[in-house]
Scaffold this active site. Structure first.
Site, PDB file in Angstrom:
ATOM      1  N   HIS A  41     -11.662  11.875   8.879  1.00 17.32           N
ATOM      2  CA  HIS A  41     -12.611  10.829   9.261  1.00 17.32           C
ATOM      3  C   HIS A  41     -11.884   9.548   9.661  1.00 17.32           C
ATOM      4  O   HIS A  41     -11.789   8.594   8.893  1.00 17.32           O
ATOM      5  CB  HIS A  41     -13.588  10.567   8.117  1.00 17.32           C
ATOM      6  CG  HIS A  41     -14.619  11.625   7.985  1.00 17.32           C
ATOM      7  ND1 HIS A  41     -15.295  11.894   6.823  1.00 17.32           N
ATOM      8  CD2 HIS A  41     -15.109  12.511   8.891  1.00 17.32           C
ATOM      9  CE1 HIS A  41     -16.140  12.882   7.014  1.00 17.32           C
ATOM     10  NE2 HIS A  41     -16.043  13.273   8.268  1.00 17.32           N
ATOM     11  N   HIS A  74     -11.880  19.205   5.778  1.00 16.69           N
ATOM     12  CA  HIS A  74     -12.972  19.199   4.785  1.00 16.69           C
ATOM     13  C   HIS A  74     -13.383  20.589   4.347  1.00 16.69           C
ATOM     14  O   HIS A  74     -14.068  20.752   3.337  1.00 16.69           O
ATOM     15  CB  HIS A  74     -14.194  18.487   5.382  1.00 16.69           C
ATOM     16  CG  HIS A  74     -13.869  17.169   6.000  1.00 16.69           C
ATOM     17  ND1 HIS A  74     -13.597  17.023   7.339  1.00 16.69           N
ATOM     18  CD2 HIS A  74     -13.743  15.943   5.458  1.00 16.69           C
ATOM     19  CE1 HIS A  74     -13.326  15.747   7.598  1.00 16.69           C
ATOM     20  NE2 HIS A  74     -13.392  15.073   6.478  1.00 16.69           N
ATOM     21  N   CYS A  96      -7.908  21.273   3.462  1.00 10.36           N
ATOM     22  CA  CYS A  96      -6.948  20.788   2.466  1.00 10.36           C
ATOM     23  C   CYS A  96      -6.789  21.833   1.357  1.00 10.36           C
ATOM     24  O   CYS A  96      -7.790  22.337   0.835  1.00 10.36           O
ATOM     25  CB  CYS A  96      -7.435  19.471   1.873  1.00 10.36           C
ATOM     26  SG  CYS A  96      -6.391  18.889   0.517  1.00 10.36           S
ATOM     27  N   HIS A 124     -22.004  15.420   2.762  1.00 12.27           N
ATOM     28  CA  HIS A 124     -20.587  15.302   3.116  1.00 12.27           C
ATOM     29  C   HIS A 124     -20.084  16.679   3.569  1.00 12.27           C
ATOM     30  O   HIS A 124     -20.418  17.702   2.955  1.00 12.27           O
ATOM     31  CB  HIS A 124     -19.795  14.813   1.911  1.00 12.27           C
ATOM     32  CG  HIS A 124     -18.389  14.414   2.254  1.00 12.27           C
ATOM     33  ND1 HIS A 124     -17.377  15.331   2.419  1.00 12.27           N
ATOM     34  CD2 HIS A 124     -17.831  13.198   2.492  1.00 12.27           C
ATOM     35  CE1 HIS A 124     -16.256  14.693   2.725  1.00 12.27           C
ATOM     36  NE2 HIS A 124     -16.510  13.398   2.778  1.00 12.27           N
ATOM     37  N   GLU A 126     -17.337  18.206   3.186  1.00 10.72           N
ATOM     38  CA  GLU A 126     -16.653  18.989   2.144  1.00 10.72           C
ATOM     39  C   GLU A 126     -17.659  19.643   1.203  1.00 10.72           C
ATOM     40  O   GLU A 126     -17.497  20.800   0.796  1.00 10.72           O
ATOM     41  CB  GLU A 126     -15.699  18.103   1.343  1.00 10.72           C
ATOM     42  CG  GLU A 126     -14.974  18.900   0.266  1.00 10.72           C
ATOM     43  CD  GLU A 126     -14.137  18.042  -0.667  1.00 10.72           C
ATOM     44  OE1 GLU A 126     -13.581  17.024  -0.210  1.00 10.72           O
ATOM     45  OE2 GLU A 126     -14.046  18.395  -1.856  1.00 10.72           O
ATOM     46  N   THR A 164     -13.424  16.728  -3.828  1.00  9.29           N
ATOM     47  CA  THR A 164     -12.069  16.232  -4.075  1.00  9.29           C
ATOM     48  C   THR A 164     -11.916  14.746  -3.771  1.00  9.29           C
ATOM     49  O   THR A 164     -11.004  14.105  -4.297  1.00  9.29           O
ATOM     50  CB  THR A 164     -11.027  16.994  -3.231  1.00  9.29           C
ATOM     51  OG1 THR A 164     -11.265  16.730  -1.850  1.00  9.29           O
ATOM     52  CG2 THR A 164     -11.061  18.468  -3.500  1.00  9.29           C
ATOM     53  N   SER A 222     -15.822   7.364   6.215  1.00  8.87           N
ATOM     54  CA  SER A 222     -14.836   7.925   5.289  1.00  8.87           C
ATOM     55  C   SER A 222     -15.279   7.658   3.856  1.00  8.87           C
ATOM     56  O   SER A 222     -15.333   6.511   3.408  1.00  8.87           O
ATOM     57  CB  SER A 222     -13.462   7.290   5.548  1.00  8.87           C
ATOM     58  OG  SER A 222     -12.599   7.537   4.458  1.00  8.87           O
ATOM     59  N   SER A 223     -15.580   8.727   3.134  1.00  8.65           N
ATOM     60  CA  SER A 223     -16.075   8.595   1.761  1.00  8.65           C
ATOM     61  C   SER A 223     -15.065   7.885   0.869  1.00  8.65           C
ATOM     62  O   SER A 223     -15.405   6.964   0.125  1.00  8.65           O
ATOM     63  CB  SER A 223     -16.385   9.995   1.199  1.00  8.65           C
ATOM     64  OG  SER A 223     -16.763   9.924  -0.142  1.00  8.65           O
ATOM     65  N   SER A 266      -7.427   8.812   5.107  1.00  3.59           N
ATOM     66  CA  SER A 266      -7.414   9.289   6.492  1.00  3.59           C
ATOM     67  C   SER A 266      -7.036   8.192   7.487  1.00  3.59           C
ATOM     68  O   SER A 266      -7.161   8.388   8.697  1.00  3.59           O
ATOM     69  CB  SER A 266      -8.790   9.876   6.847  1.00  3.59           C
ATOM     70  OG  SER A 266      -9.828   8.966   6.513  1.00  3.59           O
TER      71      SER A 266
END
Length: 308
Positions: A41, A74, A96, A124, A126, A164, A222-223, A266
């Site tokens: 992101h 993700h 990842c 999200h 992920e 994560t 971006s979380s 990121s």
């Protein structure tokens, strides 16, 4: 003005690996290479890869037959993997390795007959990928209140896994609520939670003790970057999320003698440099890097690219 850089900040090993997969794929197979979802992101990273020949899509239906396709860091649901296999797309998986580890933990808990609970943010990528990897229903909880609202009997055998990009600190209260709610509960070792997220959040807490303002370099979607800004705010320091130096508002620094800068996992270092240059256009700047945790982790590339 005194500027302190958080340490660590910016790219984690999973992000470095994901970007390298796209770059090596472009070198080995030639453009275009198709990437499902933003590889990470960050607009700067995505635009840089676009300029090298990557094409970003949200659905595999947008990928032409036989085209080299990369799954983002993700992770993706099994249905996406199956669709790619059915279309015979050559796939490079940039998920990842820590996300893959969470997928495998979830599958193991399901095999043991436990009801699986995922701690994460709805929507999200992920979280969607993790829920789609586990061959059973997954209950998503985002807060202590949502744990209390679960309708499962207290003696239900349950297990939990976590997104994560949440840190140990982010999940502590929710895990405690789950452990208080259920009598038969299992979860992963707390050390399995993403090291990079925890390290960057701890560094911001250290930073917040020294500075008047915190600038978090990262993307709005971006979380982990948003969470860094929240942590600065929670510590009582005016904190702002900015993509690059062009978004720096001089008013933020008007009464500040010390400014802290960090970056989401990121966000590349070149954008941190860009923010510092923007500050120098306002006035003299002295930059120091805080001591912090050193990261030496490297993840292997997919076998198709490892030798290229």
């Amino acid at each position: 003005m005194e500027v302190y850089l958080a340490q660590p900040r910016g790219f984690c090993a999973g992000v470095v690996r994901a970007i390298e997969i796209v770059e090596r794929a472009l070198e080995k197979y030639g453009p275009p290479v198709y990437v499902r979802h933003e590889i990470v992101h960050n607009k700067y990273v995505v635009e840089s890869l676009k300029n090298k020949g990557a094409i970003f899509v949200e659905e595999l239906s947008e990928v032409p037959p036989k085209s080299v396709t990369v799954f983002s860091a993700h992770g993706v649901a099994r249905s996406v993997e199956e669709e790619a296999a059915a279309r015979d797309l050559p796939v490079l998986n940039a998920t990842c390795p820590l996300v893959t580890k969470v997928h495998n933990q979830g599958k193991r808990y399901i095999t043991k007959g436990r009801t699986l609970i995922l701690i994460g943010h709805a929507g999200h990528p992920e979280v969607e990928g993790t829920m789609g990897q586990v061959p059973a229903p997954v209950l998503l909880v985002q807060s202590v209140q949502e744990v209390k609202a679960l309708t499962l009997p207290a003696d239900t055998p349950v297990a939990y896994i976590t997104q994560t990009t949440l840190s140990v600190d982010d999940t502590r209260d929710i895990i405690a609520a789950l452990q208080a709610r259920f009598t038969d509960i299992q979860g992963p070792d707390i050390r399995d939670i993403c090291y990079a997220t925890q390290n960057r959040q701890s560094a911001v807490r250290d930073l917040s003790k020294l500075v008047d303002v915190i600038l978090v370099v990262g993307a709005a979607n971006s979380s982990n970057s948003n969470r860094l800004r929240e942590i600065g705010t929670e510590a009582g320091v005016a904190s702002y999320l900015i993509a690059d130096g062009s978004e720096l508002n001089p008013e933020w620094l008007k009464n500040a003698r010390t400014v802290g800068i960090t970056a989401g996992a990121s966000a590349p270092e070149v954008l941190v440099d860009d923010v510092i240059e923007a500050m120098r256009r306002i006035g003299p700047v002295k930059v120091s890097v805080l001591p912090g945790r050193e990261e030496n982790i490297e993840f292997r590339l997919p076998a198709q690219l490892a030798a290229s």
